[in-house]
Design a protein around this motif. Structure first.
Motif, PDB file in Angstrom:
ATOM      1  N   THR A  81       0.828  -1.203   0.000  1.00 21.21           N
ATOM      2  CA  THR A  81       0.000   0.000   0.000  1.00 21.21           C
ATOM      3  C   THR A  81       0.859   1.248   0.000  1.00 21.21           C
ATOM      4  OG1 THR A  81      -1.524  -1.240   1.365  1.00 21.21           O
ATOM      5  CG2 THR A  81      -1.922   1.091   1.133  1.00 21.21           C
TER       6      THR A  81
ATOM      7  N   GLY B 186      -8.826  14.665   2.252  1.00 16.77           N
ATOM      8  CA  GLY B 186      -7.779  13.717   2.594  1.00 16.77           C
ATOM      9  C   GLY B 186      -7.401  12.879   1.404  1.00 16.77           C
ATOM     10  N   LEU B 187      -7.014  11.661   1.675  1.00 13.81           N
ATOM     11  CA  LEU B 187      -6.535  10.803   0.597  1.00 13.81           C
ATOM     12  C   LEU B 187      -7.678  10.017  -0.011  1.00 13.81           C
ATOM     13  CD1 LEU B 187      -3.349   9.453   2.322  1.00 13.81           C
ATOM     14  CD2 LEU B 187      -3.431  11.023   0.456  1.00 13.81           C
ATOM     15  N   TYR B 190      -7.160   8.318  -3.313  1.00  5.92           N
ATOM     16  CA  TYR B 190      -6.257   7.184  -3.402  1.00  5.92           C
ATOM     17  C   TYR B 190      -7.018   6.004  -2.842  1.00  5.92           C
ATOM     18  CZ  TYR B 190      -2.554  10.665  -3.814  1.00  5.92           C
ATOM     19  OH  TYR B 190      -1.768  11.693  -4.203  1.00  5.92           O
ATOM     20  N   ILE B 192      -6.576   2.608  -2.805  1.00  4.88           N
ATOM     21  CA  ILE B 192      -5.973   1.478  -2.090  1.00  4.88           C
ATOM     22  C   ILE B 192      -5.577   1.845  -0.664  1.00  4.88           C
ATOM     23  CG2 ILE B 192      -4.037  -0.105  -2.083  1.00  4.88           C
ATOM     24  CD1 ILE B 192      -4.254  -0.321  -5.009  1.00  4.88           C
ATOM     25  N   PRO B 193      -4.895   2.991  -0.435  1.00  2.00           N
ATOM     26  CA  PRO B 193      -4.607   3.305   0.972  1.00  2.00           C
ATOM     27  C   PRO B 193      -5.871   3.490   1.777  1.00  2.00           C
ATOM     28  CG  PRO B 193      -3.237   4.627  -0.429  1.00  2.00           C
ATOM     29  CD  PRO B 193      -4.236   3.963  -1.316  1.00  2.00           C
ATOM     30  N   VAL B 196      -7.251  -0.088   2.643  1.00  2.00           N
ATOM     31  CA  VAL B 196      -6.389  -0.780   3.606  1.00  2.00           C
ATOM     32  C   VAL B 196      -6.419  -0.066   4.948  1.00  2.00           C
ATOM     33  CG1 VAL B 196      -4.007  -1.388   4.069  1.00  2.00           C
ATOM     34  CG2 VAL B 196      -4.943  -1.762   1.832  1.00  2.00           C
ATOM     35  N   GLY B 197      -6.413   1.273   4.905  1.00  2.00           N
ATOM     36  CA  GLY B 197      -6.427   2.018   6.153  1.00  2.00           C
ATOM     37  C   GLY B 197      -7.695   1.787   6.937  1.00  2.00           C
ATOM     38  N   PHE B 199      -9.519  -0.750   6.845  1.00  2.00           N
ATOM     39  CA  PHE B 199      -9.518  -2.105   7.378  1.00  2.00           C
ATOM     40  C   PHE B 199      -8.660  -2.197   8.626  1.00  2.00           C
ATOM     41  CE2 PHE B 199      -9.701  -6.530   7.496  1.00  2.00           C
ATOM     42  CZ  PHE B 199      -8.432  -7.057   7.573  1.00  2.00           C
ATOM     43  N   LEU B 200      -7.562  -1.436   8.640  1.00  2.00           N
ATOM     44  CA  LEU B 200      -6.577  -1.618   9.702  1.00  2.00           C
ATOM     45  C   LEU B 200      -6.884  -0.835  10.957  1.00  2.00           C
ATOM     46  CD1 LEU B 200      -3.212  -1.588   7.841  1.00  2.00           C
ATOM     47  CD2 LEU B 200      -4.244  -3.455   9.034  1.00  2.00           C
ATOM     48  N   ILE B 204      -5.564  -1.502  14.844  1.00  2.00           N
ATOM     49  CA  ILE B 204      -4.570  -0.656  15.493  1.00  2.00           C
ATOM     50  C   ILE B 204      -5.093  -0.183  16.848  1.00  2.00           C
ATOM     51  CG2 ILE B 204      -3.234   1.445  15.277  1.00  2.00           C
ATOM     52  CD1 ILE B 204      -3.308   1.136  12.329  1.00  2.00           C
ATOM     53  N   ALA B 232      -3.619   5.785  15.270  1.00  2.00           N
ATOM     54  CA  ALA B 232      -4.787   5.254  14.569  1.00  2.00           C
ATOM     55  C   ALA B 232      -5.722   6.370  14.150  1.00  2.00           C
ATOM     56  CB  ALA B 232      -5.526   4.262  15.473  1.00  2.00           C
ATOM     57  N   LEU B 235      -4.321   8.356  11.358  1.00  2.00           N
ATOM     58  CA  LEU B 235      -4.512   7.622  10.101  1.00  2.00           C
ATOM     59  C   LEU B 235      -5.906   7.883   9.544  1.00  2.00           C
ATOM     60  CD1 LEU B 235      -3.395   5.541   8.136  1.00  2.00           C
ATOM     61  CD2 LEU B 235      -4.216   3.781   9.632  1.00  2.00           C
ATOM     62  N   LEU B 238      -5.940  11.328   8.113  1.00  3.40           N
ATOM     63  CA  LEU B 238      -5.211  11.439   6.855  1.00  3.40           C
ATOM     64  C   LEU B 238      -6.015  10.877   5.712  1.00  3.40           C
ATOM     65  CD1 LEU B 238      -1.626  10.405   7.824  1.00  3.40           C
ATOM     66  CD2 LEU B 238      -2.415  12.640   7.199  1.00  3.40           C
TER      67      LEU B 238
ATOM     68  N   ARG C  79       0.330  16.216  -1.026  1.00  5.66           N
ATOM     69  CA  ARG C  79      -0.939  16.548  -1.658  1.00  5.66           C
ATOM     70  C   ARG C  79      -1.348  17.972  -1.316  1.00  5.66           C
ATOM     71  NH1 ARG C  79      -6.318  16.466  -0.898  1.00  5.66           N
ATOM     72  NH2 ARG C  79      -5.813  16.568   1.294  1.00  5.66           N
TER      73      ARG C  79
END
Lengths: 109, 324, 96
Positions: A81, B186-187, B190, B192-193, B196-197, B199-200, B204, B232, B235, B238, C79
């Protein structure tokens, strides 16, 4: 049985060390950002699997193995990632891969 | 052999420090400071100090880098050229360094078993922890119970730092209008991040809770857990954007967390007095003294954890809201 | 047995540091920081086993997490900065 486990884990650890080293040398000597990223990702995936697999064989069935599996899963989930996010950020900012640059300039490498 | 690894890491640290000083691009400096923090944390780990290594990594390499980058996003990326007197400052620093090096000649050698700390201080703690407190992690026993007063001071220092930053920067509720609201997400673009974020983040948070309550049995405790929970939520901020992070955990709650931590700590201390002991004496808190110690350490670690979370998140939101 | 792998990981950390110092663009340095973090995770796992203390594996997990969040923070920084630069370019184009 334990000798077999020891030999196997020694092989895995050595191969893991070699992968990590190859990835590191690649990240230093490659000509472009994207190729360096490609080399560095070898360490994150192959190196991590081999090294942590070797240690897991030494640990046997214990709590440490579960923690190592958690670390491995986390690394395998997050480092691709990060590479993806970094590559897309670099691409959006305008860094061009070296093959495209050479094609644009039409000069002999 | 382990000492050789430690020396190698320290050499890398010296190289990093020289590179930080010699570069004039501030962004490079921030990156190298993150690497230096990881090197020091690895060195602490090799010296068998696990709690310190965990705190250094979580706070130094993680949260500090994020805060420096938030501040750097508001200013320019190049360092201003120096206009002060360089010779005077060089002389002052050189004299101070020489005095420090001279002072280290009096210290006992590294790892000397006859040093006073190894003959008087450490054996006392190692022998008396099983009888008084009975938890496996002696560091938490010293930090929480034997030297609980110092930790009370630390919690108040963290709290003071938090309110100091909030005085300087404002409390982060973006009162000015957000000009480009669709781009402040934010992102989100994007994918994929983001996946995954999302999910994580629960895992965390779970890991942060594990580190908080496991601090009595292994490396961990309140400071580390506060940093991990902050990581966390940073994240989440972000990935989903500042507005959603403030909607998820509003500023009032963060101020409440900041204040509740020292309050819990002081309340445990006063409860010791009310139940018949001294200030910050945990023994009268339960039916037997050892159980009282366990309960006391648990409560103050909770206080430390929520203070650190509240302060770090308030500082992050204060920086992030200024750029809009 | 573990010493070989530890040595390889330490040497790779040194190489990543060289890349962080030398790298011409900022993304090279971010890549070096990311690589450094994951190597630190591996180093910690191996040394935790070398010391015979499996409790220390919590640190490796925390480091992996911090590394991930650090890289995403850097990308958010880029960004924001590129957005600001595009906004400035847009305003200059409007005033011309």
């Amino acid at each position: 049985m334990t000798t077999l486990l020891d030999v196997l884990s020694w092989v895995l650890l050595t191969l893991g060390g070699i992968s990590v080293l190859i990835g590191g040398i690649g990240a230093l000597r490659m000509p472009d950002l994207y190729t360096r990223m490609h080399a560095a990702s070898v360490t994150d995936s192959m190196g991590a699997i081999l090294v942590l697999g070797g240690i897991m064989l030494q640990a046997g069935w214990s709590l440490a193995t579960i923690k190592l599996i958690a670390i491995l899963l986390f690394l395998l989930l997050t480092s691709p990632t990060s590479s993806n996010a970094l590559a897309s950020a670099a691409l959006l900012a305008g860094t061009r891969p070296i093959a495209e640059r050479k094609q644009d300039r039409e000069e002999t490498p | 052999m382990i000492v050789m690894f430690g020396i190698f890491l320290l050499t890398l640290l010296v190289i990093t420090a020289i590179a930080i000083v010699r570069t004039s691009n501030l962004f490079v400096g921030v990156m190298l400071m993150g690497i230096a923090s990881l090197l020091i944390a690895a060195n602490f780990f090799i010296l068998d100090a696990a709690d310190v290594a965990l705190t250094e990594a979580a706070v130094g390499a993680g949260i500090s880098t994020v805060l420096f980058l938030s501040a750097l996003a508001l200013t320019s990326a190049q360092e201003r050229s120096k206009s002060s007197n360089r010779l005077l400052s060089f002389t002052v620093v050189a004299v101070a360094a020489l005095v420090l090096i001279y002072a280290t000649f009096d210290k006992p050698r590294f790892g000397d078993p006859l040093a006073p700390v190894q003959t008087h201080v450490a054996p006392w703690y190692l022998e008396n922890t099983p009888t008084y407190i009975d938890i496996p992690n002696v560091v938490t026993a010293v930090l929480g119970s034997f030297r609980g007063y110092d930790t009370l001071g630390e919690v108040f220092v963290v709290f003071t730092a938090g309110i100091g930053v909030l005085f300087l920067l404002g409390s982060g509720t973006a009162s000015s209008s957000l000009p480009r609201e669709t781009n402040n997400e934010g992102l989100r673009h994007y994918l994929i991040p983001r996946v995954v974020g999302r999910f994580l983040i629960p895992f965390i948070l779970l890991f942060g809770l594990y580190v908080q309550f496991h601090g009595e049995y292994g490396p961990g405790g309140g400071f580390q857990a506060g940093a991990i929970v902050t990581a966390a939520i940073i994240l989440y901020a972000l990935i989903e954007g500042e507005r959603r992070a403030l909607a998820a955990l509003p500023q009032r709650w963060l101020l409440g967390l900041m204040a509740a931590g020292p309050l819990i700590y002081g309340a445990v201390g006063i409860a010791g007095i009310v139940m018949g002991g001294n200030f910050l004496d945990y023994s009268p808190l339960a039916s037997d003294p050892v159980g009282g110690q366990h309960l006391g350490i648990l409560l103050i670690e909770i206080g430390v954890g929520i203070t650190v979370t509240g302060v770090l998140l308030s500082i992050f939101h204060a920086f992030a809201a200024r750029g809009r | 047995m573990y010493y070989v792998v530890t040595l390889a990981t330490l040497v790779t950390m040194g190489l990543a540091l060289i890349r962080a110092v030398r790298g011409p663009s900022v993304y090279d340095r971010v890549l070096a920081m990311n690589m450094f973090g994951t190597k630190t995770v591996l180093l910690l796992s191996i040394i935790a086993f070398l010391y015979g203390r499996p409790d220390f594996l919590d640190l490796a997990l925390a480091y992996a997490l911090i590394n991930f969040i650090g890289v995403l923070a850097v990308l958010e920084f880029f960004r924001v900065r590129s957005l600001r630069r595009f906004a400035e370019i847009g305003e200059e184009a409007k005033t011309e």
